[in-house]
Scaffold this active site. Sequence first.
Site, PDB file in Angstrom:
ATOM      1  N   ARG A  26       0.830  -1.211   0.000  1.00 38.84           N
ATOM      2  CA  ARG A  26       0.000   0.000   0.000  1.00 38.84           C
ATOM      3  C   ARG A  26       0.865   1.263   0.000  1.00 38.84           C
ATOM      4  NH1 ARG A  26      -5.656  -0.335   1.256  1.00 38.84           N
ATOM      5  NH2 ARG A  26      -6.260  -2.468   0.917  1.00 38.84           N
ATOM      6  N   ARG A  30      -3.734   6.644   0.851  1.00 34.37           N
ATOM      7  CA  ARG A  30      -4.287   7.784   1.583  1.00 34.37           C
ATOM      8  C   ARG A  30      -3.347   8.472   2.562  1.00 34.37           C
ATOM      9  NH1 ARG A  30      -9.437   4.548   3.352  1.00 34.37           N
ATOM     10  NH2 ARG A  30      -7.727   3.075   3.395  1.00 34.37           N
ATOM     11  N   ARG A  39      -7.434  11.797  -5.651  1.00 33.29           N
ATOM     12  CA  ARG A  39      -8.605  11.030  -5.196  1.00 33.29           C
ATOM     13  C   ARG A  39      -9.866  11.893  -5.096  1.00 33.29           C
ATOM     14  NH1 ARG A  39     -12.444   8.506  -4.159  1.00 33.29           N
ATOM     15  NH2 ARG A  39     -12.778   6.876  -2.600  1.00 33.29           N
ATOM     16  N   ASP A  76      -6.994  -2.506  -7.542  1.00 32.03           N
ATOM     17  CA  ASP A  76      -7.498  -3.132  -6.321  1.00 32.03           C
ATOM     18  C   ASP A  76      -7.751  -4.602  -6.586  1.00 32.03           C
ATOM     19  OD1 ASP A  76      -8.417  -2.147  -3.510  1.00 32.03           O
ATOM     20  OD2 ASP A  76      -9.821  -3.708  -4.109  1.00 32.03           O
ATOM     21  N   TYR A 152     -14.975 -11.951   0.188  1.00 29.32           N
ATOM     22  CA  TYR A 152     -15.615 -10.649  -0.043  1.00 29.32           C
ATOM     23  C   TYR A 152     -16.897 -10.798  -0.862  1.00 29.32           C
ATOM     24  CZ  TYR A 152     -11.953  -7.417   1.621  1.00 29.32           C
ATOM     25  OH  TYR A 152     -11.092  -6.686   2.386  1.00 29.32           O
TER      26      TYR A 152
HETATM   27  O1  CP3 Z   1       0.347   0.903  -3.532  1.00 29.98           O
HETATM   28  C1  CP3 Z   1      -0.574   0.067  -3.473  1.00 29.98           C
HETATM   29  O2  CP3 Z   1      -0.456  -1.023  -2.904  1.00 29.98           O
HETATM   30  C2  CP3 Z   1      -1.871   0.459  -4.130  1.00 29.98           C
HETATM   31  C3  CP3 Z   1      -2.601  -0.612  -4.846  1.00 29.98           C
HETATM   32  C4  CP3 Z   1      -3.533  -1.425  -3.965  1.00 29.98           C
HETATM   33  C5  CP3 Z   1      -4.768  -0.964  -3.412  1.00 29.98           C
HETATM   34  N1  CP3 Z   1      -5.392  -2.031  -2.823  1.00 29.98           N
HETATM   35  C6  CP3 Z   1      -5.295   0.413  -3.495  1.00 29.98           C
HETATM   36  C7  CP3 Z   1      -6.379   0.828  -2.598  1.00 29.98           C
HETATM   37  C8  CP3 Z   1      -3.397  -2.772  -3.627  1.00 29.98           C
HETATM   38  C9  CP3 Z   1      -2.245  -3.711  -3.904  1.00 29.98           C
HETATM   39  C10 CP3 Z   1      -4.586  -3.138  -2.912  1.00 29.98           C
HETATM   40  C11 CP3 Z   1      -4.857  -4.511  -2.448  1.00 29.98           C
HETATM   41  C12 CP3 Z   1      -6.042  -4.768  -1.638  1.00 29.98           C
HETATM   42  N2  CP3 Z   1      -7.288  -4.245  -1.734  1.00 29.98           N
HETATM   43  C13 CP3 Z   1      -6.074  -5.743  -0.608  1.00 29.98           C
HETATM   44  C14 CP3 Z   1      -4.937  -6.659  -0.223  1.00 29.98           C
HETATM   45  C15 CP3 Z   1      -3.950  -5.990   0.662  1.00 29.98           C
HETATM   46  C16 CP3 Z   1      -4.346  -5.943   2.106  1.00 29.98           C
HETATM   47  O3  CP3 Z   1      -4.400  -4.811   2.613  1.00 29.98           O
HETATM   48  O4  CP3 Z   1      -4.561  -6.984   2.720  1.00 29.98           O
HETATM   49  C17 CP3 Z   1      -7.369  -5.730  -0.066  1.00 29.98           C
HETATM   50  C18 CP3 Z   1      -7.874  -6.594   1.069  1.00 29.98           C
HETATM   51  C19 CP3 Z   1      -8.139  -4.788  -0.807  1.00 29.98           C
HETATM   52  C20 CP3 Z   1      -9.583  -4.465  -0.641  1.00 29.98           C
HETATM   53  C21 CP3 Z   1      -9.817  -3.066  -0.252  1.00 29.98           C
HETATM   54  N3  CP3 Z   1      -9.514  -1.983  -1.054  1.00 29.98           N
HETATM   55  C22 CP3 Z   1     -10.394  -2.559   0.932  1.00 29.98           C
HETATM   56  C23 CP3 Z   1     -10.873  -3.434   2.087  1.00 29.98           C
HETATM   57  C24 CP3 Z   1     -10.415  -1.165   0.833  1.00 29.98           C
HETATM   58  C25 CP3 Z   1     -11.028  -0.190   1.795  1.00 29.98           C
HETATM   59  C26 CP3 Z   1     -10.328  -0.109   3.086  1.00 29.98           C
HETATM   60  C27 CP3 Z   1      -8.867   0.242   2.968  1.00 29.98           C
HETATM   61  O5  CP3 Z   1      -8.031  -0.453   3.557  1.00 29.98           O
HETATM   62  O6  CP3 Z   1      -8.544   1.241   2.318  1.00 29.98           O
HETATM   63  C28 CP3 Z   1      -9.820  -0.825  -0.405  1.00 29.98           C
HETATM   64  C29 CP3 Z   1      -9.644   0.529  -0.936  1.00 29.98           C
HETATM   65  C30 CP3 Z   1      -8.302   0.920  -1.475  1.00 29.98           C
HETATM   66  N4  CP3 Z   1      -7.499   0.141  -2.259  1.00 29.98           N
HETATM   67  C31 CP3 Z   1      -7.695   2.193  -1.298  1.00 29.98           C
HETATM   68  C32 CP3 Z   1      -6.486   2.150  -2.002  1.00 29.98           C
HETATM   69  C33 CP3 Z   1      -5.490   3.261  -2.166  1.00 29.98           C
HETATM   70  C34 CP3 Z   1      -8.295   3.400  -0.551  1.00 29.98           C
HETATM   71  C35 CP3 Z   1      -9.462   3.892  -1.293  1.00 29.98           C
HETATM   72  C36 CP3 Z   1      -9.805   5.325  -1.041  1.00 29.98           C
HETATM   73  O7  CP3 Z   1      -8.998   6.217  -1.325  1.00 29.98           O
HETATM   74  O8  CP3 Z   1     -10.950   5.580  -0.615  1.00 29.98           O
END
Ligand code: CP3
Length: 345
Positions: A26, A30, A39, A76, A152
């Site tokens: 990540r 944010r 965003r 994502d 999910y």
């Molecule tokens: O640099 C990076 O890693 C960005 C790419 C990336 C994102 N999500 C962007 C994202 C990657 C590799 C992921 C993987 C992801 N997504 C996982 C596996 C990694 C982990 O944390 O276990 C999972 C479980 C998700 C599902 C997901 N996406 C959730 C549950 C959420 C909301 C809660 C949260 O943790 O943010 C997201 C949203 C998300 N994915 C954001 C980003 C930058 C935030 C969205 C926003 O700006 O509102």
Amino acid sequence: MTQTESIFLAALRKEKTSETPIWYMRQAGRYMPEYHAVRKNFKNFLDMCKRPEVCCELALQPINAFKLDTAILFSDILTIPDAIGLEVEFIEKQGPVFRNPIKSPEHIKNLAAFNVNDLEYVYQAVKLTKAALPKNTPIIGFAGSPWTLAAYSIEGKSSKDFEYTKKFIETYPDEVNKFLNYLTNACFLYLREQVKYGADAIQIFDSWANLLPSDKYFEYSYQYITKLTSMLKNDPTTSNTPIIVFTRDPRVEMNSLVYKNIDCLSLYTNSDIQQALLLKDKVAIQGNLDPKVLLEERSIIKAEAYKLLDAFKEYPGYIFNLGHGITPDIDPSKVKYLTDIIREY
Ligand code: CP3
């Protein structure tokens, strides 16, 4: 310079590297003000993911800020559920919400065949990002594990304990296995396409591995990750692409996580380092600094990071990373500090 000079890719080949490669799960997100500036133009997070030029810009933000040793595709894991009609939306403070989750065995039976071209926007993001990166900086493509995507898709949202999903798999084990096979095939096609468009390595996120006790873990998750990694290693397009697996808080011994055909194990925050050291020459290791350490003062960050570097000093193929993703409350200057002191080590 050529791509082969990447210390990240060398570490994935279990080679000793002149410096420890660094990237962060990540790393784009944010916690960065640059991220918010982009965003704020999108209501739904997935709409932003559907814009390849925006994904390219976001993937490059942490590379520009910290000169990390690899980029990761900005996207994502929930793109696949969205593409198969489950209608994923991200709602502020709630995370992902599925408008049309898997509610019945009939829904699984009636799913249309996965069409890999529905995720063209992801492949374009890989291509654009790869073209924009410095030549010796690779890009990681990724997917959720079949189990994590299924959890999910059935639960329909983020949840602490996924009680509904647990009941569903008890009630309909055959249909769930059918769905896991469907997702395994979709992940394979999706990752292969990412590699065709330039991904240099692949990471599989099993973020909900911890929902399953060990026997169930082998049945519902491990089995399908193994299937997926063999499909990738047996396909001419992906046979040479290194595979990293991240398993969150596994309920099984680390040794049994050395899935057939994987190149690197990404350690969760609570992993036992002594057990990891026993995997020398079997797999590369990535991780496992607790992201919470980044909320501490600098002396503590340094002490904790150096503990890891000391432990893995003689380990061929060690990649510095966190045990889980960077959280939004982390100050980017701490990320910069951490990166700098690892380089100084
Ligand atoms: O640099 C990076 O890693 C960005 C790419 C990336 C994102 N999500 C962007 C994202 C990657 C590799 C992921 C993987 C992801 N997504 C996982 C596996 C990694 C982990 O944390 O276990 C999972 C479980 C998700 C599902 C997901 N996406 C959730 C549950 C959420 C909301 C809660 C949260 O943790 O943010 C997201 C949203 C998300 N994915 C954001 C980003 C930058 C935030 C969205 C926003 O700006 O509102």
